[in-house]
Design a protein around this motif. Structure first.
Motif, PDB file in Angstrom:
ATOM      1  N   MET A  24      -0.553  -5.940   2.422  1.00 16.47           N
ATOM      2  CA  MET A  24      -1.832  -5.930   1.699  1.00 16.47           C
ATOM      3  C   MET A  24      -2.086  -7.248   0.979  1.00 16.47           C
ATOM      4  O   MET A  24      -3.198  -7.679   0.849  1.00 16.47           O
ATOM      5  N   GLU A  37      -3.793   5.077  -9.296  1.00 13.56           N
ATOM      6  CA  GLU A  37      -4.120   5.271  -7.877  1.00 13.56           C
ATOM      7  C   GLU A  37      -4.424   6.762  -7.616  1.00 13.56           C
ATOM      8  O   GLU A  37      -5.387   7.104  -6.939  1.00 13.56           O
ATOM      9  N   ALA A  78      -0.506   4.592  -1.928  1.00 19.33           N
ATOM     10  CA  ALA A  78      -1.441   5.441  -1.180  1.00 19.33           C
ATOM     11  C   ALA A  78      -0.740   6.111   0.006  1.00 19.33           C
ATOM     12  O   ALA A  78      -1.125   7.206   0.414  1.00 19.33           O
ATOM     13  N   GLY A  98       0.821  -1.210   0.000  1.00 17.86           N
ATOM     14  CA  GLY A  98       0.000   0.000   0.000  1.00 17.86           C
ATOM     15  C   GLY A  98       0.852   1.255   0.000  1.00 17.86           C
ATOM     16  O   GLY A  98       0.417   2.335   0.413  1.00 17.86           O
ATOM     17  N   LYS A  99       2.082   1.167  -0.492  1.00 18.69           N
ATOM     18  CA  LYS A  99       2.989   2.323  -0.393  1.00 18.69           C
ATOM     19  C   LYS A  99       2.565   3.472  -1.319  1.00 18.69           C
ATOM     20  O   LYS A  99       2.853   4.623  -1.022  1.00 18.69           O
TER      21      LYS A  99
HETATM   22  P1  AMP Z   1       0.809  -0.778  -3.598  1.00 25.25           P
HETATM   23  O1  AMP Z   1       1.720  -1.413  -2.594  1.00 25.25           O
HETATM   24  O2  AMP Z   1       0.776   0.692  -3.473  1.00 25.25           O
HETATM   25  O3  AMP Z   1       1.125  -1.256  -4.987  1.00 25.25           O
HETATM   26  O4  AMP Z   1      -0.702  -1.250  -3.260  1.00 25.25           O
HETATM   27  C1  AMP Z   1      -1.109  -2.585  -3.378  1.00 25.25           C
HETATM   28  C2  AMP Z   1      -2.626  -2.719  -3.518  1.00 25.25           C
HETATM   29  O5  AMP Z   1      -3.292  -2.469  -2.278  1.00 25.25           O
HETATM   30  C3  AMP Z   1      -3.259  -1.748  -4.522  1.00 25.25           C
HETATM   31  O6  AMP Z   1      -4.168  -2.476  -5.313  1.00 25.25           O
HETATM   32  C4  AMP Z   1      -3.999  -0.737  -3.657  1.00 25.25           C
HETATM   33  O7  AMP Z   1      -5.137  -0.221  -4.326  1.00 25.25           O
HETATM   34  C5  AMP Z   1      -4.395  -1.554  -2.444  1.00 25.25           C
HETATM   35  N1  AMP Z   1      -4.468  -0.796  -1.171  1.00 25.25           N
HETATM   36  C6  AMP Z   1      -3.658   0.231  -0.784  1.00 25.25           C
HETATM   37  N2  AMP Z   1      -3.966   0.665   0.459  1.00 25.25           N
HETATM   38  C7  AMP Z   1      -4.992  -0.115   0.889  1.00 25.25           C
HETATM   39  C8  AMP Z   1      -5.751  -0.175   2.126  1.00 25.25           C
HETATM   40  N3  AMP Z   1      -5.492   0.637   3.154  1.00 25.25           N
HETATM   41  N4  AMP Z   1      -6.728  -1.109   2.210  1.00 25.25           N
HETATM   42  C9  AMP Z   1      -6.962  -1.961   1.173  1.00 25.25           C
HETATM   43  N5  AMP Z   1      -6.289  -1.953  -0.002  1.00 25.25           N
HETATM   44  C10 AMP Z   1      -5.313  -1.054  -0.153  1.00 25.25           C
END
Ligand code: AMP
Length: 317
Positions: free
Chosen positions: A210, A89, A54, A51-52
């Protein structure tokens, strides 16, 4: 774990988080959002899947001035796929908020980028080569940005972008807020990182909270009399192999393996650096939608891609 509502995000961004269905912040988000909202630099050690994206997108978007239509932040990503994913995102978090973002990557028509830049975008995401191309053509002015995100920094260095990254940083004369995310932190890079970040908050999370909670890993050793390709083909017939990502080392090996799988009547496609960006994006979309069973890729092309429901990842070495 705190709630999203306790982290101090701007109200419209909080609403977007709820609409995206994110219920609780992931560890990297819980630890990064507050320092980034304060405007502190940050060094984040986290992998894709934690979720890095976000973790930096939410606080940065909360700080953006939606009325100022000028460029405000720049996100550098090592691969085109990752850049597109980061922009997705950002877009999903800014729907209806009157904010604009654009993604500039190699392998696409630069004229489209140029016309997009005529309108000022608040967030620009891109790969180093294309961004510098736009700088050299005097179409993109790095002095306009004050915020910089370096995503997957270790991979950026592995891919030989160190000089490009340094040049971009040198051009960003008004930079006052920087964050750097890396899955690994090599001591040899410490002085480079120290030069880029000022008194950063340091956030470290272990593996992908995640997505990678339930991964079984297995090494298959074959005796020399077993044909590796035939073994793979037999294995892929198993009905549990629904959505399979296969990594191979070099572009020509990826092509060859993909052709052989197609001959064996599998629905397969491949991505690597010699394919056009359109072909890469197409193959990835088909894989995401489940229209093909197998995606064969070089590690470089596919690193960091976010595809849900992948049942198996095979390192075909
Ligand atoms: P990333 O590590 O940024 O590539 O995120 C991995 C996945 O997790 C992406 O599909 C995001 O949309 C999802 N994601 C990010 N933050 C959250 C959260 N707090 N709860 C659920 N899903 C999330």
């Amino acid at each position: 774990m705190p709630l999203f509502s306790e982290l101090g995000l701007a109200a419209p961004i909080l609403k977007a988080v709820q609409e995206a269905g994110y219920e609780t912040p992931s560890p990297i988000q819980a630890k990064s959002i507050a320092p980034l909202l304060e405007g502190r630099d940050l060094l984040g050690q986290a992998q894709t899947g934690t979720g890095k994206t976000a973790a930096f997108a939410l606080p940065l978007l909360s700080r953006i001035n939606p009325k100022a239509k000028s460029p405000q932040m720049l996100v550098l990503a090592p691969t085109r796929e990752l850049a597109i994913q980061v922009e997705d995102e950002f877009r999903s978090m800014t729907k209806g908020l009157g904010m604009s973002s654009a993604v500039f990557i190699g392998g696409t028509n630069i004229r489209k980028d140029i016309s997009q830049l005529r309108r000022d975008q608040q967030v620009i995401i891109g790969t180093p080569g294309r961004l510098l191309d736009l700088v050299d053509r005097r179409i993109l002015d790095m002095k306009k940005f004050n915020t910089l995100v370096l995503d997957e920094f270790d991979r950026m260095l592995d891919m030989g972008f160190v000089h490009d990254v340094k040049r971009i940083i040198a051009e960003m004369k008004n930079r006052n807020h920087t964050m750097l995310f890396s899955a690994t932190l090599d001591k040899k890079q410490q002085s480079l990182i120290d030069n880029i970040l000022t008194d950063p908050a340091i956030v470290k999370v272990s593996t992908g909270a995640m997505t990678s909670d339930h991964i079984n890993q297995e090494v298959i050793r074959l005796s020399p009399d077993v044909n590796k390709l035939n073994y793979l083909i037999d294995m892929l017939q198993g009905e549990e192999f629904e959505k399979v990502l296969i990594f191979d080392e070099a572009k020509h090996r990826v092509n060859r393996l993909c052709d052989k799988l197609k001959k064996a009547k599998f629905k397969a496609d491949c991505i690597h650096g010699n394919k056009t960006q359109n072909a890469r994006q197409n193959a990835l979309e088909k894989f995401k939608k489940g229209n093909i069973q197998i995606l064969v890729a070089t590690d470089v092309a596919a690193r960091g891609i976010d595809v849900s429901d992948v049942t198996h990842v095979i390192n075909y070495v």
